[in-house]
Design a protein around this motif. Structure first.
Motif, PDB file in Angstrom:
ATOM      1  N   VAL A   1       0.816  -1.225   0.000  1.00  0.00           N
ATOM      2  CA  VAL A   1       0.000   0.000   0.000  1.00  0.00           C
ATOM      3  C   VAL A   1       0.850   1.276   0.000  1.00  0.00           C
ATOM      4  CG1 VAL A   1      -1.959  -1.145   1.100  1.00  0.00           C
ATOM      5  CG2 VAL A   1      -0.320   0.087   2.530  1.00  0.00           C
ATOM      6  N   LEU A   2       2.172   1.131   0.206  1.00  0.00           N
ATOM      7  CA  LEU A   2       3.031   2.326   0.227  1.00  0.00           C
ATOM      8  C   LEU A   2       3.309   2.831  -1.182  1.00  0.00           C
ATOM      9  CD1 LEU A   2       5.899   1.765   2.853  1.00  0.00           C
ATOM     10  CD2 LEU A   2       4.044   3.441   2.954  1.00  0.00           C
ATOM     11  N   GLU A   3       3.360   4.159  -1.300  1.00  0.00           N
ATOM     12  CA  GLU A   3       3.794   4.750  -2.578  1.00  0.00           C
ATOM     13  C   GLU A   3       5.262   4.405  -2.802  1.00  0.00           C
ATOM     14  OE1 GLU A   3       3.056   8.831  -1.723  1.00  0.00           O
ATOM     15  OE2 GLU A   3       0.879   8.618  -1.937  1.00  0.00           O
ATOM     16  N   ASP A   4       5.750   4.605  -4.036  1.00  0.00           N
ATOM     17  CA  ASP A   4       7.131   4.195  -4.336  1.00  0.00           C
ATOM     18  C   ASP A   4       8.157   4.868  -3.432  1.00  0.00           C
ATOM     19  OD1 ASP A   4       6.437   2.357  -6.176  1.00  0.00           O
ATOM     20  OD2 ASP A   4       6.482   3.767  -7.875  1.00  0.00           O
ATOM     21  N   ASP A   5       7.922   6.153  -3.109  1.00  0.00           N
ATOM     22  CA  ASP A   5       8.895   6.804  -2.212  1.00  0.00           C
ATOM     23  C   ASP A   5       8.359   6.853  -0.773  1.00  0.00           C
ATOM     24  OD1 ASP A   5       6.883   8.509  -2.721  1.00  0.00           O
ATOM     25  OD2 ASP A   5       8.133  10.277  -3.140  1.00  0.00           O
ATOM     26  N   GLY A   6       7.423   5.948  -0.475  1.00  0.00           N
ATOM     27  CA  GLY A   6       6.824   5.915   0.865  1.00  0.00           C
ATOM     28  C   GLY A   6       7.758   5.312   1.905  1.00  0.00           C
ATOM     29  N   ARG A   7       7.424   5.556   3.169  1.00  0.00           N
ATOM     30  CA  ARG A   7       8.251   5.047   4.268  1.00  0.00           C
ATOM     31  C   ARG A   7       7.405   4.286   5.270  1.00  0.00           C
ATOM     32  NH1 ARG A   7      12.922   8.847   4.258  1.00  0.00           N
ATOM     33  NH2 ARG A   7      12.462   9.476   2.162  1.00  0.00           N
ATOM     34  N   PHE A   8       8.054   3.322   5.884  1.00  0.00           N
ATOM     35  CA  PHE A   8       7.403   2.596   6.972  1.00  0.00           C
ATOM     36  C   PHE A   8       8.271   2.805   8.216  1.00  0.00           C
ATOM     37  CE2 PHE A   8       6.539  -1.931   8.760  1.00  0.00           C
ATOM     38  CZ  PHE A   8       5.677  -1.408   9.709  1.00  0.00           C
TER      39      PHE A   8
END
Ligand SMILES: Cc1cc2nc3c(=O)[nH]c(=O)nc-3n(C[C@H](O)[C@H](O)[C@H](O)COP(=O)(O)O)c2cc1C
Length: 415
Positions: free
Chosen positions: A282-289
């Motif tokens: 569900v994260l965008e390509d430049d997303g962070r967890f």
């Protein structure tokens, strides 16, 4: 009140002895004394009437059985009259309560009942299914519950069931988690480092942290519908509640930041793989967890081990974490390897606070634990004490910088 008391009179009692005594407490000063001197639950200050239910201590088992029958009668009659009622075990240290209320030595206190007109009506908590609790002739199968601190001994569904039941022990939205103000500040600082469109909070539950998040759209993931409802009541802004059942009900690449704060400690490690790969999806390509957790290899880990020695490996006995199910500090190597397994491209680690800020809150818990004779834990209202003050000051001397022996770990995984 007469109808309620008469219903107690008509309850069954062992050998028809009727050795119960009921003390009706309306006086506010007396209630304040019960909370401050005996550590009784502050709920008694909210209810116009409290009743201390006592029984002769000649036979404790019979006393509990008979008084419980009387109590249940009173609760039922109160309910039928539209009066709210609470069966209260957290009435504080018994010796002290007996002293304050002049209760003779030969009686013991079974429980308190609180009565008052309810401010609001809530849907009743779910009940265990009859198949789960009823046996025919012989005891048949039974799914044994675990109360271990160790999430390894739970399954995701046993955590879910536990939380769904436990969260209805109190008013929806009450702040339950124990998170120190320095830890909250740290989370605020981490979230303010970058700009995000939205945030997915992993397993919000008591929702207390969400009020500290920056102003953006919040998706709040929970394990069940009761816990999700609890979060909604806790948060003073609009959120999008979601329920996790091995699947996050969101489209691919729709989230810019997922965060899990002091919740991974409560999740069975066997559930990490599926959870992490769902988060990655569900994260965008430049997303962070971002994962924030307390470390097993730190002073906090040691304190946690000492708690287990004092109270056994049973969350109900320490009363600290029981609201959420299991809780055990984690080893960062284990989490990093699961993140890599789920194909996160890079994971960075920071560690903060060599002296765990939570010691401050634990000290308050212990103060209340001793005042109430082991009957209750409460930390949110600080009791003044020289030692408590000193602990508070020492902890606050720490600055928020990355240090090798920090007790709070922040992992940032990039997709
Ligand atoms: C023996 C007993 C002790 C309880 N003690 C407390 C207590 O100390 N504090 C409290 O808030 N509720 C207490 N409760 C209330 C329970 O949390 C409540 O009955 C339960 O959550 C189910 O909710 P319901 O009674 O509204 O169906 C107690 C209930 C029982 C039967």
């Amino acid at each position: 009140m007469n109808l309620i008391l008469e219903s107690a009179q008509w309850a069954p009692s062992a050998c028809n002895q009727q050795l119960w005594q009921f003390i009706i407490i309306k006086d506010n000063d007396l209630k304040i004394r019960l909370t401050t001197e005996a550590g009784a639950s502050k709920l008694i200050l909210k209810a116009p009437i409290a009743i201390a239910v006592c029984y002769h201590s000649g036979n404790i088992k019979e006393g509990i059985q008979s008084a419980s029958a009387a109590i249940e009668n009173m609760l039922l009659v109160a309910t039928s009259l539209g009066i709210g009622s609470l069966y209260l075990n957290s009435f504080g240290k018994e010796i002290k309560v007996k002293q304050i209320l002049n209760i003779p030595d030969e009686l013991f206190i079974v429980a308190f009942i609180l009565l008052g007109y309810p401010e609001k009506q809530l849907p009743p908590p779910k009940r265990r299914a009859l198949e789960e609790i009823v046996h025919q002739n012989y005891f048949s199968k039974y799914s044994k519950e675990t109360f271990s601190h160790d999430a390894n001994k739970w399954t995701l569904s046993s955590v879910r069931d536990f939380q769904e039941r436990y969260c209805r022990k109190t008013d929806l939205g009450t702040r339950m988690d124990i998170v120190n103000e320095m830890e909250i500040k740290l989370i605020q600082n981490i979230l303010s480092r970058e700009k995000y469109d939205n945030i997915l909070d992993i397993f919000s539950y008591d929702g207390s942290l969400l009020n500290n998040y920056p102003d953006m759209k919040i998706f709040s993931l929970n394990l069940g519908s009761e816990t999700s409802l609890f979060t909604t009541y806790a948060v003073n802004r609009k959120i999008e509640p979601l329920i996790y059942d091995d699947f996050i009900p969101l489209k691919d690449k729709s989230i810019s930041n997922a965060i899990c704060v002091f919740k991974l400690e409560r999740i069975p490690p066997q559930a990490y793989d599926k959870l992490f790969s769902e988060i990655k999806r569900v994260l965008e390509d430049d997303g962070r967890f971002i994962i924030v957790f307390r470390s097993r290899n730190s002073l906090y880990g040691l304190i946690h081990r000492l708690i287990k020695i004092k109270f056994d490996d049973d969350i109900r006995k320490s009363g600290i974490y029981s609201f959420f199910g299991p809780y055990s500090p984690l080893k960062s190597a284990d989490i990093i390897s699961s993140l890599k397994q789920a194909d996160f491209s890079s994971v960075s680690q920071e560690r903060f606070f060599v002296i765990p800020p939570l010691i401050d809150d634990f000290y308050q818990l212990f103060l209340h634990y001793f005042t109430s004779g082991g009957g209750a834990f409460y930390h949110r209202e600080k009791r003044k004490s020289i030692v408590g003050n000193l602990i508070h000051k020492i902890i606050r001397l720490q600055k928020e910088y990355n240090t090798k022996f920090g007790s709070v770990i922040v992992l940032t995984a990039k997709k």
